[in-house]
Scaffold this motif. Structure first.
Motif, PDB file in Angstrom:
ATOM      1  N   LYS A  42      28.872 -12.816  18.175  1.00  0.00           N
ATOM      2  CA  LYS A  42      28.087 -13.764  18.987  1.00  0.00           C
ATOM      3  C   LYS A  42      27.652 -14.997  18.191  1.00  0.00           C
ATOM      4  CE  LYS A  42      23.693 -11.338  18.192  1.00  0.00           C
ATOM      5  NZ  LYS A  42      22.651 -10.512  18.824  1.00  0.00           N
ATOM      6  N   ASP A  43      27.743 -14.919  16.838  1.00  0.00           N
ATOM      7  CA  ASP A  43      27.354 -16.060  16.001  1.00  0.00           C
ATOM      8  C   ASP A  43      28.450 -17.123  15.923  1.00  0.00           C
ATOM      9  OD1 ASP A  43      25.031 -14.656  15.390  1.00  0.00           O
ATOM     10  OD2 ASP A  43      25.925 -13.721  13.613  1.00  0.00           O
ATOM     11  N   ILE A  44      29.643 -16.782  16.389  1.00  0.00           N
ATOM     12  CA  ILE A  44      30.789 -17.690  16.230  1.00  0.00           C
ATOM     13  C   ILE A  44      30.880 -18.629  17.427  1.00  0.00           C
ATOM     14  CG2 ILE A  44      33.306 -17.796  16.050  1.00  0.00           C
ATOM     15  CD1 ILE A  44      33.182 -15.126  14.558  1.00  0.00           C
ATOM     16  N   THR A  45      30.977 -19.912  17.136  1.00  0.00           N
ATOM     17  CA  THR A  45      31.099 -20.911  18.197  1.00  0.00           C
ATOM     18  C   THR A  45      32.538 -20.920  18.708  1.00  0.00           C
ATOM     19  OG1 THR A  45      29.416 -22.248  17.100  1.00  0.00           O
ATOM     20  CG2 THR A  45      30.761 -23.339  18.775  1.00  0.00           C
ATOM     21  N   LEU A  46      32.691 -20.682  19.991  1.00  0.00           N
ATOM     22  CA  LEU A  46      34.028 -20.646  20.590  1.00  0.00           C
ATOM     23  C   LEU A  46      34.290 -21.931  21.365  1.00  0.00           C
ATOM     24  CD1 LEU A  46      34.002 -16.999  21.997  1.00  0.00           C
ATOM     25  CD2 LEU A  46      35.158 -17.804  19.938  1.00  0.00           C
ATOM     26  N   PRO A  47      35.559 -22.347  21.429  1.00  0.00           N
ATOM     27  CA  PRO A  47      35.886 -23.533  22.223  1.00  0.00           C
ATOM     28  C   PRO A  47      35.574 -23.296  23.702  1.00  0.00           C
ATOM     29  CG  PRO A  47      37.728 -22.872  20.823  1.00  0.00           C
ATOM     30  CD  PRO A  47      36.737 -21.763  20.775  1.00  0.00           C
ATOM     31  N   LYS A  48      35.403 -24.374  24.426  1.00  0.00           N
ATOM     32  CA  LYS A  48      35.115 -24.300  25.861  1.00  0.00           C
ATOM     33  C   LYS A  48      36.220 -23.512  26.569  1.00  0.00           C
ATOM     34  CE  LYS A  48      34.134 -27.283  29.796  1.00  0.00           C
ATOM     35  NZ  LYS A  48      34.269 -28.619  30.355  1.00  0.00           N
ATOM     36  N   MET A  55      40.264 -25.572  16.959  1.00  0.00           N
ATOM     37  CA  MET A  55      41.517 -26.242  17.305  1.00  0.00           C
ATOM     38  C   MET A  55      42.095 -25.631  18.571  1.00  0.00           C
ATOM     39  SD  MET A  55      43.399 -26.467  13.636  1.00  0.00           S
ATOM     40  CE  MET A  55      44.899 -27.132  14.333  1.00  0.00           C
ATOM     41  N   ILE A  56      42.626 -26.466  19.426  1.00  0.00           N
ATOM     42  CA  ILE A  56      43.226 -25.970  20.653  1.00  0.00           C
ATOM     43  C   ILE A  56      44.738 -26.134  20.552  1.00  0.00           C
ATOM     44  CG2 ILE A  56      43.376 -26.296  23.145  1.00  0.00           C
ATOM     45  CD1 ILE A  56      40.699 -25.257  22.322  1.00  0.00           C
ATOM     46  N   ASN A  57      45.414 -25.075  20.915  1.00  0.00           N
ATOM     47  CA  ASN A  57      46.868 -25.114  20.879  1.00  0.00           C
ATOM     48  C   ASN A  57      47.366 -25.630  22.227  1.00  0.00           C
ATOM     49  OD1 ASN A  57      49.567 -24.651  20.566  1.00  0.00           O
ATOM     50  ND2 ASN A  57      49.410 -22.431  20.724  1.00  0.00           N
ATOM     51  N   MET A  58      47.527 -26.954  22.326  1.00  0.00           N
ATOM     52  CA  MET A  58      47.892 -27.566  23.602  1.00  0.00           C
ATOM     53  C   MET A  58      49.399 -27.583  23.813  1.00  0.00           C
ATOM     54  SD  MET A  58      45.066 -28.560  25.058  1.00  0.00           S
ATOM     55  CE  MET A  58      45.402 -29.900  26.175  1.00  0.00           C
ATOM     56  N   SER A  59      50.138 -27.652  22.719  1.00  0.00           N
ATOM     57  CA  SER A  59      51.577 -27.840  22.864  1.00  0.00           C
ATOM     58  C   SER A  59      52.264 -26.510  23.123  1.00  0.00           C
ATOM     59  CB  SER A  59      52.144 -28.479  21.602  1.00  0.00           C
ATOM     60  OG  SER A  59      51.902 -27.641  20.503  1.00  0.00           O
ATOM     61  N   GLU A  60      53.431 -26.606  23.698  1.00  0.00           N
ATOM     62  CA  GLU A  60      54.225 -25.401  23.885  1.00  0.00           C
ATOM     63  C   GLU A  60      55.570 -25.618  23.209  1.00  0.00           C
ATOM     64  OE1 GLU A  60      55.607 -26.075  28.426  1.00  0.00           O
ATOM     65  OE2 GLU A  60      53.470 -25.856  28.100  1.00  0.00           O
ATOM     66  N   VAL A  61      56.144 -24.544  22.740  1.00  0.00           N
ATOM     67  CA  VAL A  61      57.429 -24.615  22.048  1.00  0.00           C
ATOM     68  C   VAL A  61      58.516 -24.205  23.031  1.00  0.00           C
ATOM     69  CG1 VAL A  61      58.794 -23.678  20.158  1.00  0.00           C
ATOM     70  CG2 VAL A  61      56.358 -24.092  19.836  1.00  0.00           C
ATOM     71  N   VAL A 117      39.482 -12.444  22.022  1.00  0.00           N
ATOM     72  CA  VAL A 117      38.859 -13.366  22.976  1.00  0.00           C
ATOM     73  C   VAL A 117      39.656 -13.382  24.275  1.00  0.00           C
ATOM     74  CG1 VAL A 117      37.911 -14.890  21.187  1.00  0.00           C
ATOM     75  CG2 VAL A 117      40.172 -15.381  22.146  1.00  0.00           C
ATOM     76  N   GLU A 118      38.984 -13.846  25.324  1.00  0.00           N
ATOM     77  CA  GLU A 118      39.676 -14.105  26.587  1.00  0.00           C
ATOM     78  C   GLU A 118      39.713 -15.613  26.759  1.00  0.00           C
ATOM     79  OE1 GLU A 118      39.481 -11.871  30.703  1.00  0.00           O
ATOM     80  OE2 GLU A 118      37.983 -13.471  30.671  1.00  0.00           O
ATOM     81  N   THR A 119      40.890 -16.140  27.047  1.00  0.00           N
ATOM     82  CA  THR A 119      41.035 -17.589  27.116  1.00  0.00           C
ATOM     83  C   THR A 119      42.183 -17.947  28.047  1.00  0.00           C
ATOM     84  OG1 THR A 119      41.251 -19.576  25.743  1.00  0.00           O
ATOM     85  CG2 THR A 119      42.599 -17.689  25.119  1.00  0.00           C
ATOM     86  N   GLU A 120      42.275 -19.229  28.379  1.00  0.00           N
ATOM     87  CA  GLU A 120      43.352 -19.672  29.256  1.00  0.00           C
ATOM     88  C   GLU A 120      44.674 -19.648  28.502  1.00  0.00           C
ATOM     89  OE1 GLU A 120      43.784 -23.511  31.823  1.00  0.00           O
ATOM     90  OE2 GLU A 120      41.671 -22.947  31.760  1.00  0.00           O
ATOM     91  N   ALA A 121      45.706 -19.148  29.151  1.00  0.00           N
ATOM     92  CA  ALA A 121      46.998 -18.957  28.481  1.00  0.00           C
ATOM     93  C   ALA A 121      47.548 -20.250  27.891  1.00  0.00           C
ATOM     94  CB  ALA A 121      48.004 -18.364  29.460  1.00  0.00           C
ATOM     95  N   THR A 122      47.266 -21.370  28.541  1.00  0.00           N
ATOM     96  CA  THR A 122      47.820 -22.639  28.052  1.00  0.00           C
ATOM     97  C   THR A 122      46.856 -23.387  27.133  1.00  0.00           C
ATOM     98  OG1 THR A 122      47.118 -23.585  30.157  1.00  0.00           O
ATOM     99  CG2 THR A 122      49.441 -23.010  29.948  1.00  0.00           C
ATOM    100  N   HIS A 123      45.702 -22.775  26.828  1.00  0.00           N
ATOM    101  CA  HIS A 123      44.734 -23.422  25.929  1.00  0.00           C
ATOM    102  C   HIS A 123      44.203 -22.413  24.907  1.00  0.00           C
ATOM    103  CE1 HIS A 123      44.798 -26.181  29.344  1.00  0.00           C
ATOM    104  NE2 HIS A 123      44.381 -27.106  28.513  1.00  0.00           N
ATOM    105  N   ILE A 124      45.096 -21.661  24.297  1.00  0.00           N
ATOM    106  CA  ILE A 124      44.661 -20.650  23.330  1.00  0.00           C
ATOM    107  C   ILE A 124      44.283 -21.331  22.016  1.00  0.00           C
ATOM    108  CG2 ILE A 124      45.365 -18.618  22.006  1.00  0.00           C
ATOM    109  CD1 ILE A 124      47.272 -17.907  24.291  1.00  0.00           C
ATOM    110  N   PRO A 125      43.056 -21.104  21.523  1.00  0.00           N
ATOM    111  CA  PRO A 125      42.682 -21.702  20.231  1.00  0.00           C
ATOM    112  C   PRO A 125      43.556 -21.127  19.117  1.00  0.00           C
ATOM    113  CG  PRO A 125      40.769 -20.769  21.380  1.00  0.00           C
ATOM    114  CD  PRO A 125      41.981 -20.285  22.090  1.00  0.00           C
ATOM    115  N   GLU A 126      43.931 -21.970  18.156  1.00  0.00           N
ATOM    116  CA  GLU A 126      44.751 -21.480  17.043  1.00  0.00           C
ATOM    117  C   GLU A 126      43.928 -20.592  16.121  1.00  0.00           C
ATOM    118  OE1 GLU A 126      47.088 -24.189  14.827  1.00  0.00           O
ATOM    119  OE2 GLU A 126      47.985 -25.097  16.590  1.00  0.00           O
ATOM    120  N   ALA A 127      42.636 -20.907  15.974  1.00  0.00           N
ATOM    121  CA  ALA A 127      41.772 -20.137  15.071  1.00  0.00           C
ATOM    122  C   ALA A 127      40.329 -20.550  15.326  1.00  0.00           C
ATOM    123  CB  ALA A 127      42.142 -20.414  13.612  1.00  0.00           C
TER     124      ALA A 127
END
Length: 201
Positions: free
Chosen positions: A158-164, A1-7, A131-141
């Motif tokens: 390394k066995d875990i599939t990470l979002p793009k 899941m990608i956390n696209m929204s901001e509060v 993980v290292e990820t884009e600040a505005t596209h942090i996966p929720e889990a």
């Protein structure tokens, strides 16, 4: 899941410090906080308590701060202090982020599926995956299937599939989950009981 929204939260800069000031802020159902990052001086803020509490239910939530109605900043929570007894928010540290910027965060690891039969136990060696990820596209889990895993099996980072756009910030061979054999003591107790029953018979 990608956390696209901001509060969006309205924040006020604060000039009063110390325990007395913090108590006054909390009496007004607000929470003292600090915003820091990008080499700028820490900015001391007062945040709306209820809205902040709701926002923090999402891990690594992206918060759009409206500060004094004058400036807008993006931030993610870095440290949250709660009252150990009552659970209310005492203080929050927020890290300043920019769109497109990479940040290192820990995201929760969820599991799905059933282990192989036999009463084995699943141990979460890492409850959260760095993980290292884009600040505005942090996966929720991240979700990991443990379907059919036997005792002794392990799931490595390394066995875990990470979002793009998301990469590991931990050793590839770090153990995230492992399956422990059912307690040997319980088995031996069961055998002893069976032995006693056989003797009585």
């Amino acid at each position: 899941m990608i956390n696209m929204s901001e509060v969006k939260l309205a924040a006020e800069t604060r000039t009063e410090f110390g325990k007395g000031a913090a108590r006054r802020i909390r009496r007004e159902n607000k929470v003292p906080g600090v915003l820091y990052g990008h080499g700028s001086d820490p900015l001391h803020l007062t945040l709306p308590g209820h809205d902040l509490l709701l926002a923090l239910r999402t891990p690594n939530v992206l918060i759009a701060l409206d500060i004094d109605g004058k400036s807008n900043e993006l931030a993610i929570p870095k440290a949250v202090q709660r009252d150990p007894l009552k659970g209310f928010l005492e203080h929050v540290d927020l890290q300043l982020v920019k769109r497109g910027e990479k940040v290192t965060v820990e995201i929760p690891v969820h599991t799905e599926g059933e282990l192989a039969p036999g009463g084995n136990l699943l141990e979460h060696v890492l409850n959260a995956l760095p993980v290292e990820t884009e600040a505005t596209h942090i996966p929720e889990a991240v979700t990991v299937s443990v379907e059919g895993l036997e005792a002794g099996a392990a799931v490595l980072a390394k066995d875990i599939t990470l979002p793009k756009g998301t990469t590991l910030a931990v050793e590839e061979d770090a153990v995230v989950l492992q399956v422990l054999a059912a307690q040997a003591e319980e088995a031996s107790e069961g055998e002893a009981a069976e032995g006693e029953e056989a003797a009585e018979a």
